[in-house]
Design an enzyme around this catalytic site. Structure first.
Site, PDB file in Angstrom:
ATOM      1  N   ASP A  71      50.803  40.364  47.427  1.00 21.36           N
ATOM      2  CA  ASP A  71      49.920  41.045  48.368  1.00 21.36           C
ATOM      3  C   ASP A  71      50.740  42.149  49.042  1.00 21.36           C
ATOM      4  O   ASP A  71      51.660  41.873  49.820  1.00 21.36           O
ATOM      5  CB  ASP A  71      49.412  40.031  49.402  1.00 21.36           C
ATOM      6  CG  ASP A  71      48.485  40.649  50.448  1.00 21.36           C
ATOM      7  OD1 ASP A  71      48.546  41.878  50.666  1.00 21.36           O
ATOM      8  OD2 ASP A  71      47.698  39.894  51.062  1.00 21.36           O
ATOM      9  N   SER A 128      40.987  42.379  58.304  1.00 23.08           N
ATOM     10  CA  SER A 128      42.074  41.400  58.394  1.00 23.08           C
ATOM     11  C   SER A 128      43.408  42.019  58.807  1.00 23.08           C
ATOM     12  O   SER A 128      44.282  41.324  59.314  1.00 23.08           O
ATOM     13  CB  SER A 128      42.225  40.673  57.053  1.00 23.08           C
ATOM     14  OG  SER A 128      42.368  41.612  56.016  1.00 23.08           O
ATOM     15  N   HIS A 161      48.794  43.214  53.237  1.00 21.32           N
ATOM     16  CA  HIS A 161      49.039  42.525  54.515  1.00 21.32           C
ATOM     17  C   HIS A 161      50.525  42.476  54.853  1.00 21.32           C
ATOM     18  O   HIS A 161      51.375  42.651  53.985  1.00 21.32           O
ATOM     19  CB  HIS A 161      48.461  41.107  54.447  1.00 21.32           C
ATOM     20  CG  HIS A 161      46.970  41.109  54.387  1.00 21.32           C
ATOM     21  ND1 HIS A 161      46.266  40.930  53.222  1.00 21.32           N
ATOM     22  CD2 HIS A 161      46.047  41.316  55.348  1.00 21.32           C
ATOM     23  CE1 HIS A 161      44.966  41.012  53.467  1.00 21.32           C
ATOM     24  NE2 HIS A 161      44.809  41.245  54.754  1.00 21.32           N
TER      25      HIS A 161
END
Ligand SMILES: *[C@@H]1O[C@H](CO)[C@@H](O)[C@H](O)[C@H]1NC(C)=O
Ligand SMILES: *[C@@H]1O[C@H](CO)[C@@H](O)[C@H](O)[C@H]1NC(C)=O
Ligand SMILES: *[C@@H]1O[C@H](CO)[C@@H](O)[C@H](O)[C@H]1NC(C)=O
Ligand SMILES: *[C@@H]1O[C@H](CO)[C@@H](O)[C@H](O)[C@H]1NC(C)=O
Ligand SMILES: *[C@@H]1O[C@H](CO)[C@@H](O)[C@H](O)[C@H]1NC(C)=O
Ligand SMILES: *[C@@H]1O[C@H](CO)[C@@H](O)[C@H](O)[C@H]1NC(C)=O
Length: 420
Positions: A387, A147, A390
């Site tokens: 998070d 990702s 990311h």
């Protein structure tokens, strides 16, 4: 160094928590992407009705463009530049996924969008979308990885898409791929989900297992059939390996599953990839890049002694030297060894150090989880919900793409020089 062992253990266990949420999030998004895809097909059909020949803008690329001889693009510093950055606006790129639109998701500060990476010894050529489209004309560029790599794909699409008129561009989701096309340039920019590069039980783009993992260390052929035709390939794989110190895998007999040391497994997998490359890639017509690991900022004691939080509420990059314990130099060494022994020329995009400084660039709580934006309660609990893996877009991955652009432009300009 003294506390290396204990901090390693801490890294592994905390990676577990961070990864679990990150991976579940990935699954839900792909399902969602797929639904959106069916809807956009209808819109695409409408747009072909309005088909009309578009002339391509003229570009002038000179032989000197690209990278100054001997310059290390990866050594330098971040410079605040709110005149030229960000290179695109969050709200003007229709292809951005919810996961990365931090402003829209409520992030109060936006300074993180305004930094330019400045190498110490030279300049990175100013990003020019029309030039890049010209360089990529007739080509397929494919990002392969997890990702993080998908964010780099999203970033590149946003960097070029504003130069392509409505109806002359499209984004398709055909799991495990996402494909952006610019019709008039006959080019595509693609993303291919393969979190371990080699095959694994997590390869299904929408139904991949999150907690259980099993990697086939000797198999890249199935994925490879889809990579083979790309003109430019950019590979990346790191964070999925770092779930536990050991990983279940097979090598040889597909029925003999055994636990491997992660570093051993990574080396075997990368060697499998390297063998695939040597027998399938033509270095005269294809170009291959490998992106180094994207750093995480999971514990703020690493840059703020005594801290017990994470990257949440960080608004400025780190100044001075810094290397987080989450970025394994051992894995970096394995990548270097494998690349050095290759006959094929693979360009290593060593973005780890420059991204290490960017503790301010992560999505933190201004993102989604299991396909939904965080609730007010979750946002108020950054310790459990931020998070720090990311990145927001516009943001740090744009700089990775500016470097990729510099290499592609350099090669293109150099090939003009050879033709003359
Ligand atoms: C850019 O930053 C400077 C210094 O922080 C500030 O004075 C100026 O108003 C900013 N310009 C824009 C366009 O935001
Ligand atoms: C490997 O698989 C076995 C059986 O499913 C499981 O008990 C074990 O915890 C797994 N090991 C790792 C490192 O995940
Ligand atoms: C795993 O690899 C590390 C680093 O190479 C090494 O220190 C450790 O002893 C290995 N563990 C096992 C169980 O082989
Ligand atoms: C965020 O940082 C500011 C200044 O650095 C501090 O005053 C504030 O308490 C922090 N907020 C949280 C929730 O940590
Ligand atoms: C990448 O950069 C880091 C930090 O600048 C350096 O320590 C490392 O050796 C580099 N890796 C390779 C493979 O060149
Ligand atoms: C390998 O690629 C790099 C970067 O694109 C380039 O500078 C170098 O000349 C290439 N080397 C060979 C042997 O083709």
């Amino acid at each position: 160094m003294v506390s290396k062992l204990s901090s390693d253990r801490r890294i592994h266990s905390i990676f577990t928590v961070a990864l679990t949420s990150l991976l579940i999030l990935g699954t839900a998004r792909l399902v969602f992407d797929y639904l959106k895809h069916s809807q956009s097909q209808f819109l695409r059909q409408l747009s072909t009705l309005a088909w009309e020949e578009h002339k391509l803008p003229l570009v002038n690329i000179s032989r000197e463009e690209g990278i100054e001889e001997g310059c290390n693009l990866f050594e330098g510093k971040w410079v605040f530049d709110n005149e030229s950055y960000p290179l695109y606006k969050e709200e003007s790129c229709p292809y951005l996924v919810k996961q990365v639109t931090c402003q829209k998701n409520g992030r109060p500060d936006s300074l993180y969008q305004h930094w330019r990476w400045q190498p110490s010894a030279c300049k990175i050529p100013r990003f020019d979308a029309v030039k890049l489209l010209h360089v990529l004309k007739g080509k397929r560029l494919m990002f392969v990885g997890d990702s993080i790599q998908r964010t780099q794909f999203d970033s590149l699409v946003c960097l070029v898409q504003s130069e392509i008129p409505e109806g002359r561009k499209s984004l398709q989701r055909i799991p495990p791929r996402k494909i952006f096309k610019a019709k008039d340039y006959d080019l595509s920019i693609e993303y291919y989900w393969a979190p371990f590069i080699v095959e694994s039980i997590s390869d299904h783009a929408t139904k991949h297992t999150v907690l259980k993992r099993m990697v086939r260390l000797d198999s890249a052929a199935k994925h490879g059939r889809q990579w083979k035709e790309a003109d430019i390939l950019v590979f990346e794989s790191y964070v999925w390996w770092m779930y536990k110190p050991l990983i279940n895998a097979t090598y040889g007999s597909p029925d003999r599953i055994k636990e491997y040391n992660v570093t051993t497994a990574y080396r075997l997998a990368l060697q499998t990839w390297a063998n695939w490359l040597e027998s399938n890639i033509n270095p005269l017509t294809q170009k291959v890049f490998f992106l180094s690991m994207s750093p995480t900022h999971l514990w703020n004691w690493e840059w703020k002694p005594g801290g017990d939080g994470n990257c949440f509420n960080e608004s400025y990059p780190i100044e001075g030297s810094y290397w987080g314990t989450g970025s394994s130099l051992e894995i970096m060494g394995i990548v270097r060894d494998v690349l050095q022994r290759l006959k094929t020329n693979v360009t290593f995009l060593n973005i780890t150090q420059l991204s290490e400084y960017r503790k301010d660039g992560h999505t933190t709580v201004y993102t989604e989880r299991k396909g939904k934006l965080l609730t007010k309660e979750q946002k108020a609990d950054p310790k459990n919900f931020a998070d720090c893996i990311h990145w927001c877009l516009p943001g740090v991955p744009d700089a990775w793409n500016e470097i990729l652009y510099a290499y592609l432009l350099h090669d293109y300009a150099h090939s003009l020089a050879v033709e003359e």
